[in-house]
Scaffold this motif. Structure first.
Motif, PDB file in Angstrom:
ATOM      1  N   ILE A   1       3.167  14.682  -5.215  1.00  0.00           N
ATOM      2  CA  ILE A   1       2.015  15.207  -5.791  1.00  0.00           C
ATOM      3  C   ILE A   1       0.909  14.775  -4.815  1.00  0.00           C
ATOM      4  O   ILE A   1      -0.026  15.720  -4.751  1.00  0.00           O
ATOM      5  CB  ILE A   1       1.815  15.082  -7.200  1.00  0.00           C
ATOM      6  N   SER A   2       0.739  13.821  -4.593  1.00  0.00           N
ATOM      7  CA  SER A   2      -0.458  13.243  -3.720  1.00  0.00           C
ATOM      8  C   SER A   2      -0.615  13.870  -2.490  1.00  0.00           C
ATOM      9  O   SER A   2      -1.781  14.167  -1.848  1.00  0.00           O
ATOM     10  CB  SER A   2      -0.417  11.524  -3.312  1.00  0.00           C
ATOM     11  N   LYS A   3       0.393  14.581  -1.962  1.00  0.00           N
ATOM     12  CA  LYS A   3       0.271  15.267  -0.805  1.00  0.00           C
ATOM     13  C   LYS A   3      -0.233  16.577  -0.853  1.00  0.00           C
ATOM     14  O   LYS A   3      -0.502  17.505  -0.001  1.00  0.00           O
ATOM     15  CB  LYS A   3       1.810  15.379  -0.179  1.00  0.00           C
ATOM     16  N   LYS A   4      -0.452  17.133  -2.112  1.00  0.00           N
ATOM     17  CA  LYS A   4      -1.188  18.231  -2.567  1.00  0.00           C
ATOM     18  C   LYS A   4      -2.901  18.318  -2.132  1.00  0.00           C
ATOM     19  O   LYS A   4      -3.349  19.347  -2.074  1.00  0.00           O
ATOM     20  CB  LYS A   4      -0.785  18.798  -3.960  1.00  0.00           C
ATOM     21  N   ILE A   5      -3.069  17.155  -1.985  1.00  0.00           N
ATOM     22  CA  ILE A   5      -4.511  16.878  -1.743  1.00  0.00           C
ATOM     23  C   ILE A   5      -4.860  16.663  -0.101  1.00  0.00           C
ATOM     24  O   ILE A   5      -4.362  15.640   0.362  1.00  0.00           O
ATOM     25  CB  ILE A   5      -5.375  15.329  -2.645  1.00  0.00           C
ATOM     26  N   SER A   6      -5.737  17.532   0.458  1.00  0.00           N
ATOM     27  CA  SER A   6      -5.971  17.331   1.824  1.00  0.00           C
ATOM     28  C   SER A   6      -7.187  16.475   1.774  1.00  0.00           C
ATOM     29  O   SER A   6      -7.903  16.478   1.357  1.00  0.00           O
ATOM     30  CB  SER A   6      -6.259  18.519   2.439  1.00  0.00           C
ATOM     31  N   THR A   7      -6.904  15.371   2.556  1.00  0.00           N
ATOM     32  CA  THR A   7      -8.281  14.241   2.802  1.00  0.00           C
ATOM     33  C   THR A   7      -9.394  14.692   3.503  1.00  0.00           C
ATOM     34  O   THR A   7     -10.385  14.320   3.365  1.00  0.00           O
ATOM     35  CB  THR A   7      -7.601  12.899   3.521  1.00  0.00           C
TER      36      THR A   7
ATOM     37  N   LEU B   1     -14.558  11.461  -6.431  1.00  0.00           N
ATOM     38  CA  LEU B   1     -13.099  11.933  -6.290  1.00  0.00           C
ATOM     39  C   LEU B   1     -12.313  11.050  -5.074  1.00  0.00           C
ATOM     40  O   LEU B   1     -11.241  10.781  -5.349  1.00  0.00           O
ATOM     41  CB  LEU B   1     -13.039  13.253  -6.081  1.00  0.00           C
ATOM     42  N   LYS B   2     -13.123  11.151  -4.071  1.00  0.00           N
ATOM     43  CA  LYS B   2     -12.487  10.268  -3.053  1.00  0.00           C
ATOM     44  C   LYS B   2     -12.133   8.722  -3.372  1.00  0.00           C
ATOM     45  O   LYS B   2     -11.044   8.270  -3.173  1.00  0.00           O
ATOM     46  CB  LYS B   2     -13.348   9.914  -1.656  1.00  0.00           C
ATOM     47  N   LEU B   3     -13.061   7.883  -3.997  1.00  0.00           N
ATOM     48  CA  LEU B   3     -12.627   6.591  -4.535  1.00  0.00           C
ATOM     49  C   LEU B   3     -11.468   6.581  -5.256  1.00  0.00           C
ATOM     50  O   LEU B   3     -10.750   5.906  -5.247  1.00  0.00           O
ATOM     51  CB  LEU B   3     -14.070   5.874  -5.034  1.00  0.00           C
ATOM     52  N   ARG B   4     -11.573   7.397  -6.221  1.00  0.00           N
ATOM     53  CA  ARG B   4     -10.456   7.584  -7.298  1.00  0.00           C
ATOM     54  C   ARG B   4      -9.136   7.834  -6.663  1.00  0.00           C
ATOM     55  O   ARG B   4      -8.171   7.294  -7.052  1.00  0.00           O
ATOM     56  CB  ARG B   4     -10.990   8.884  -8.386  1.00  0.00           C
ATOM     57  N   TYR B   5      -9.148   8.626  -5.656  1.00  0.00           N
ATOM     58  CA  TYR B   5      -7.855   9.188  -4.790  1.00  0.00           C
ATOM     59  C   TYR B   5      -7.322   8.020  -4.242  1.00  0.00           C
ATOM     60  O   TYR B   5      -6.204   7.662  -4.418  1.00  0.00           O
ATOM     61  CB  TYR B   5      -8.187  10.343  -4.022  1.00  0.00           C
ATOM     62  N   TYR B   6      -8.059   7.294  -3.495  1.00  0.00           N
ATOM     63  CA  TYR B   6      -7.770   6.103  -2.636  1.00  0.00           C
ATOM     64  C   TYR B   6      -7.324   5.006  -3.587  1.00  0.00           C
ATOM     65  O   TYR B   6      -6.358   4.379  -3.224  1.00  0.00           O
ATOM     66  CB  TYR B   6      -8.837   5.808  -1.768  1.00  0.00           C
ATOM     67  N   ARG B   7      -8.079   5.014  -4.575  1.00  0.00           N
ATOM     68  CA  ARG B   7      -7.616   3.545  -5.600  1.00  0.00           C
ATOM     69  C   ARG B   7      -6.330   3.994  -6.174  1.00  0.00           C
ATOM     70  O   ARG B   7      -5.322   3.074  -6.416  1.00  0.00           O
ATOM     71  CB  ARG B   7      -8.640   3.580  -6.519  1.00  0.00           C
ATOM     72  N   GLN B   8      -5.919   5.114  -6.472  1.00  0.00           N
ATOM     73  CA  GLN B   8      -4.508   5.542  -6.860  1.00  0.00           C
ATOM     74  C   GLN B   8      -3.537   5.322  -5.989  1.00  0.00           C
ATOM     75  O   GLN B   8      -2.522   5.078  -6.099  1.00  0.00           O
ATOM     76  CB  GLN B   8      -4.639   6.991  -7.545  1.00  0.00           C
ATOM     77  N   MET B   9      -3.962   5.853  -4.841  1.00  0.00           N
ATOM     78  CA  MET B   9      -2.960   5.687  -3.546  1.00  0.00           C
ATOM     79  C   MET B   9      -2.485   4.305  -3.293  1.00  0.00           C
ATOM     80  O   MET B   9      -1.627   3.728  -2.962  1.00  0.00           O
ATOM     81  CB  MET B   9      -3.540   6.174  -2.259  1.00  0.00           C
TER      82      MET B   9
ATOM     83  N   LEU C   1       0.391  -1.651   5.398  1.00  0.00           N
ATOM     84  CA  LEU C   1      -0.543  -0.865   6.255  1.00  0.00           C
ATOM     85  C   LEU C   1      -1.108   0.347   5.790  1.00  0.00           C
ATOM     86  O   LEU C   1      -2.422   0.562   6.005  1.00  0.00           O
ATOM     87  CB  LEU C   1       0.676  -0.439   7.641  1.00  0.00           C
ATOM     88  N   ALA C   2      -0.403   1.027   4.889  1.00  0.00           N
ATOM     89  CA  ALA C   2      -0.954   2.320   4.035  1.00  0.00           C
ATOM     90  C   ALA C   2      -2.072   1.719   3.156  1.00  0.00           C
ATOM     91  O   ALA C   2      -3.186   2.380   3.079  1.00  0.00           O
ATOM     92  CB  ALA C   2      -0.137   2.925   3.293  1.00  0.00           C
ATOM     93  N   VAL C   3      -1.996   0.613   2.445  1.00  0.00           N
ATOM     94  CA  VAL C   3      -3.114  -0.111   1.648  1.00  0.00           C
ATOM     95  C   VAL C   3      -4.036  -0.421   2.454  1.00  0.00           C
ATOM     96  O   VAL C   3      -5.306   0.201   1.909  1.00  0.00           O
ATOM     97  CB  VAL C   3      -2.382  -1.133   0.955  1.00  0.00           C
ATOM     98  N   SER C   4      -4.065  -0.873   3.672  1.00  0.00           N
ATOM     99  CA  SER C   4      -4.964  -1.466   4.452  1.00  0.00           C
ATOM    100  C   SER C   4      -5.796  -0.135   4.931  1.00  0.00           C
ATOM    101  O   SER C   4      -7.179   0.098   4.765  1.00  0.00           O
ATOM    102  CB  SER C   4      -4.745  -1.911   5.553  1.00  0.00           C
ATOM    103  N   LYS C   5      -5.156   1.052   5.202  1.00  0.00           N
ATOM    104  CA  LYS C   5      -5.845   2.118   5.723  1.00  0.00           C
ATOM    105  C   LYS C   5      -6.489   2.946   4.335  1.00  0.00           C
ATOM    106  O   LYS C   5      -7.679   3.342   4.586  1.00  0.00           O
ATOM    107  CB  LYS C   5      -4.693   3.332   6.105  1.00  0.00           C
TER     108      LYS C   5
ATOM    109  N   HIS D   1     -10.030   0.994   3.928  1.00  0.00           N
ATOM    110  CA  HIS D   1     -10.801   1.177   5.220  1.00  0.00           C
ATOM    111  C   HIS D   1     -11.406   2.521   4.762  1.00  0.00           C
ATOM    112  O   HIS D   1     -12.669   2.706   5.182  1.00  0.00           O
ATOM    113  CB  HIS D   1      -9.815   1.356   6.348  1.00  0.00           C
ATOM    114  N   GLU D   2     -10.558   3.614   4.198  1.00  0.00           N
ATOM    115  CA  GLU D   2     -11.527   4.790   3.505  1.00  0.00           C
ATOM    116  C   GLU D   2     -12.412   4.345   2.702  1.00  0.00           C
ATOM    117  O   GLU D   2     -13.406   4.917   2.789  1.00  0.00           O
ATOM    118  CB  GLU D   2     -10.455   5.668   3.041  1.00  0.00           C
ATOM    119  N   ILE D   3     -12.270   3.638   1.763  1.00  0.00           N
ATOM    120  CA  ILE D   3     -13.152   3.015   0.761  1.00  0.00           C
ATOM    121  C   ILE D   3     -14.390   2.600   1.573  1.00  0.00           C
ATOM    122  O   ILE D   3     -15.431   2.783   1.059  1.00  0.00           O
ATOM    123  CB  ILE D   3     -12.418   2.272  -0.306  1.00  0.00           C
TER     124      ILE D   3
END
Length: 448
Positions: A203-209, A220-228, A239-243, A246-248
């Motif tokens: 489902i997460s892939k349905k959202i384009s960053t 919404l950006k902060l909410r998305y990346y915290r869920q990821m 590494l994905a967590v670090s990225k 970094h977006e946050i």
């Protein structure tokens, strides 16, 4: 110019304008309903509804349908409301506009109803009559989300997740992008809480960053990346967590508050050094170390530089120096290194770093000597080295009989022949040059 009213699959010309009649009849029916003559009022409205539908007056028909359901709601006659919503939505030749207006009015009733059972019944009716109708897909999605919230409140998370998963909001053409993202985030959250991690990832892939590039979407950006972050931590994809952090960190609202960007940058560094070495990790490390804000976090900057320098690391000293500074203090958000298991991961990363350093400076080294850099016994050290070889991080061979590790890369036959041919050509060129010089000297000597 002729007025046109939309029908199911075609445009219908309005033959008679019933707007004046409707404006006159609706107040009369409301008066009848107030006098406890609800059935008489609805019968009168049904006659008018048939006339407006036959004449192609979509706007007037919409007003009539809205009035019928409103009168039933005001009278709190839920059985009658259910019957009329169902019958009006199924009438042949009804206008999409009229059905849409009626459904929208019913959706407005849902939050006003306090009785849970009555609310659930109305939601189910609306979900039934809107099923398969594209022109009311938004309304169906909204009442479904309300239903999911009720299930969640009753601790029925699986039901809530299942009912919300039925909505493919990414295909809704009339829904705003913001509302779509909110729905998808809610689907992700419920799937994660029900431990359906694979579906959460899908489902997460349905959202384009790219949607989060605007400052208006920061919440919404902060909410998305915290869920990821929660999802990637479950899979231990550091590494994905670090990225994600970094977006946050690069979010405007976070950059404006020192405490927030420091917290985000700290976690970028910690999860980066916890992640396995590869080209992507090395590239990100090179970019993070150039961040000027890192100088305000000296201990995090130093530990990052340790992994960027081709020098052997002593695990005991590193842990002694940084253990207190990389953990969270009282009153601060938890740090990944508060968990002892993450120190074990960090120790493994130190060993892997030392293996890469040895491979860079040594061609052959004894197992006994290498153990002093690994802080493990011989079997564990050999296991770690084999893992690095399998991942193609280093090239090595172990001679167990002699206890020697050879880091040289074995060349294939073609490479050996090419090297031999090149060397032979070089030798022949030198011989030719020497022969030429000797001949020249002889000629000079004969002349003299």
């Amino acid at each position: 110019m002729a007025n046109l009213a939309p029908e199911e699959d075609r445009m219908v010309k309005m033959e008679v304008d019933y707007s004046e009649t409707v404006d006159k009849v609706i107040p009369e029916c409301e008066t009848l309903a107030a006098e406890k003559k609800l059935n008489e009022a609805i019968d009168k409205l049904y006659v008018l509804e048939k006339q407006t539908r036959g004449a192609g007056d979509a706007i007037s028909s919409s007003k009539v349908l809205v009035c019928i359901v409103s009168l039933c709601y005001k009278a709190q006659d839920w059985t009658l409301l259910k019957e009329h919503i169902t019958s009006l939505s199924k009438k042949r030749g009804h206008f999409k506009l009229a059905v849409t207006k009626m459904v929208q009015r019913c959706c407005e009733m849902v939050p006003e109803i306090e009785d849970k059972e009555k609310k659930m019944n109305l939601i189910e009716i609306l979900r039934t009559v809107t099923e398969g109708k594209i022109y009311v897909e938004n309304e169906r999605a909204r009442v479904t989300r309300t239903l999911a919230a009720i299930y969640e409140k009753d601790d029925e998370l699986e039901k809530a997740a299942k009912v919300l998963q039925e909505l493919q909001v990414e295909t809704f053409g009339t829904m705003e992008k913001k509302e779509k993202v909110e729905f998808i985030l809610e689907q992700m959250r419920l799937c994660f809480e029900t431990k359906d991690y694979i579906r959460t990832q899908i489902i997460s892939k349905k959202i384009s960053t790219k949607y989060f590039e605007s400052d208006e979407t920061e919440a919404l950006k902060l909410r998305y990346y915290r869920q990821m972050i929660d999802l990637n931590l479950h899979h231990k994809e550091y590494l994905a967590v670090s990225k994600n952090y970094h977006e946050i960190y690069n979010t405007t609202s976070v950059k404006e508050e020192e405490q927030k960007w420091k917290e985000a940058l700290q976690r970028v560094v910690l999860y980066l050094i916890l992640s396995e070495y590869d080209n992507e990790q090395s590239d990100m490390l090179a970019r993070i170390k150039t961040d000027t804000n890192l100088s305000k976090l000296p201990y995090y900057q130093n530990v990052l530089m340790c992994f960027d320098t081709a020098e052997l690391l002593n695990w005991s000293i590193l842990k002694k120096v940084y253990s207190q500074h990389l953990k969270s203090a009282d009153g601060e958000p938890s740090s990944p290194l508060d968990k002892e298991e993450n120190w074990d991961v960090l120790q493994m990363r130190v060993v892997e770093h030392n293996i890469r350093v040895l491979a860079k400076y040594y061609t052959r080294i004894s197992m006994h000597t290498s153990q002093t850099f690994f802080t493990f016994d011989s079997k564990e050290a050999e296991k770690r080295l084999c893992e690095q070889v399998v991942k193609s991080t280093v090239t090595a061979k172990i001679d167990r009989l002699d206890g020697i590790i050879c880091f040289t890369k074995q060349k294939d036959t073609e490479q050996i022949l090419n090297a031999w041919s090149g060397n032979l050509n070089s030798v022949m060129d030198l011989i030719g040059n020497v022969n030429h010089l000797i001949t020249k000297e002889r000629m000079v000597h004969q002349v003299s």
